[in-house]
Design a protein around this motif. Sequence first.
Motif, PDB file in Angstrom:
ATOM      1  N   GLN A 168       5.098   4.020 -45.291  1.00  0.00           N
ATOM      2  CA  GLN A 168       4.666   5.240 -45.495  1.00  0.00           C
ATOM      3  C   GLN A 168       5.642   6.113 -46.486  1.00  0.00           C
ATOM      4  OE1 GLN A 168       1.554   6.582 -45.568  1.00  0.00           O
ATOM      5  NE2 GLN A 168       0.825   4.965 -44.266  1.00  0.00           N
ATOM      6  N   SER A 213       5.074   9.893 -47.664  1.00  0.00           N
ATOM      7  CA  SER A 213       4.936  10.896 -47.003  1.00  0.00           C
ATOM      8  C   SER A 213       6.062  11.937 -47.226  1.00  0.00           C
ATOM      9  CB  SER A 213       5.416  10.587 -45.251  1.00  0.00           C
ATOM     10  OG  SER A 213       4.393   9.652 -44.986  1.00  0.00           O
ATOM     11  N   THR A 235      -1.782   7.258 -49.886  1.00  0.00           N
ATOM     12  CA  THR A 235      -1.281   6.759 -48.760  1.00  0.00           C
ATOM     13  C   THR A 235      -1.859   5.434 -48.136  1.00  0.00           C
ATOM     14  OG1 THR A 235      -2.291   7.970 -47.300  1.00  0.00           O
ATOM     15  CG2 THR A 235      -0.184   9.028 -47.965  1.00  0.00           C
TER      16      THR A 235
END
Length: 457
Positions: A62, A65, A338
């Motif tokens: 991720q 993020s 994502t």
Amino acid sequence: MRKRLSVAGVALLTVLAAVFAFGQPAHAAAGFSVANGKLYDANGNEFVMRGVNHAHTWYPQQTSSFANIKALGANTVRVVLASGDRWAKNDTADVANVISLCKANKLICVLEVHDTTGYGEQSGAITLDRAVDYWLSISSALAGQEKYVIVNIGNEPYGNQGYGTWATDSANAIKRLRAAGLAHTIMVDAPNWGQDWSFTMRDNAASVFAADPQKNTVFSIHMYGVFDTAAEISDYLGRFRTAKLPIVVGEFGFDHSDGNPDEDAILSYTQANGIGYLGWSWSGNGGGVEYLDMTTNFNPNALTTWGQRIFNGANGIKATSKEASVYGGIVTPTPSTTVTPTLPPPTTTPPPTTPPASGGCTATYTIIGQWQGGFQGEVKVTAGSAAVNGWTAKWTLGSGQSISQAWNATLTSSGSNVTATNVSYNGKLGAGASTSFGFIGSSTGTPAAPAVTCTAS
């Protein structure tokens, strides 16, 4: 250097002016520094953290993020790392990449080792000394990053047992890091799963700060069920402000399995008093605390109720965050796509557990402050030679006194007789351990400290 400056008077005056203007120690130019209870960036500007926690070690894919957190207004991200003892190690290359992501998105990076969580109570948790071993093993990734990185030695380094060595262990960890050449601002977490209900960090913070040769340490309190009233929040944080010791709320939520924290009071008090906060957490929670996710499946366009509150609510990140001046101007990255998470992480801040056998206790009463018609009192309860599973303190109010508000204990009164019993999170004390509770009262005269009796259950 000193001899040269004595000759170059103009240069000396320039240096002194900068030091007095910012109240900083001389080493500050290398990176973040601390002075008079405040955190300053490398340019000498006060910096107040406004950000969130991100569980990088469990969701290493991720990477988007960081940009998404920045796009919602944060100036800081606290990044979960692992030493390899409980979870797969985040190695030097990975940590270097995390730092580069923080810098690319103009975020200050608070890096923490999660493997220490609940040491002494949580199976597999490691010591702060072992956490230092980890930091030294990836030190090349930290070198030269003092302007952008704060090193949080270990997450919630003790549970509710064995935390009496917190001050010594924290001081020794700081000294080891300094001896190895680490010049970053260091952050230390409280014991008791980060919530310090025993006030171990609160009462020993000054000695830990003094142990840092650079006097460049920040303290971090985690606020969950222990901090369910505004009075508890302001009392705890206010004591650090009075002592001019730097404090941040390193984790907090809007709800928790151990109680309902007062997030509105946390946000308002920190904003009014220039204290940093880092909410838990961006996304990916498991183990029954999924409600602490700020986004659904790491999607910044799908904020949860908690996400809306901390980013867009009163005293929230968007309204109060200021980018660190080391980044120059403010740049807002565009949120990117994502990946749906696949790995379940562990829970954070488990509930307290039960210590062994019960024993006796003592209690002392202190007047913390007084004003026309009112006063603030505190009672410190200390276990004797054996652990206690609960306690009750009793005293008699003076003439013209009454109590209107209390925290960290349940108070009842019959006439002038007051009885205080522990609440769920502070009744269990190890041998010799202490906890405190406070209250606000009214008085027609000057309040005096009465004798207090204590019985254990």
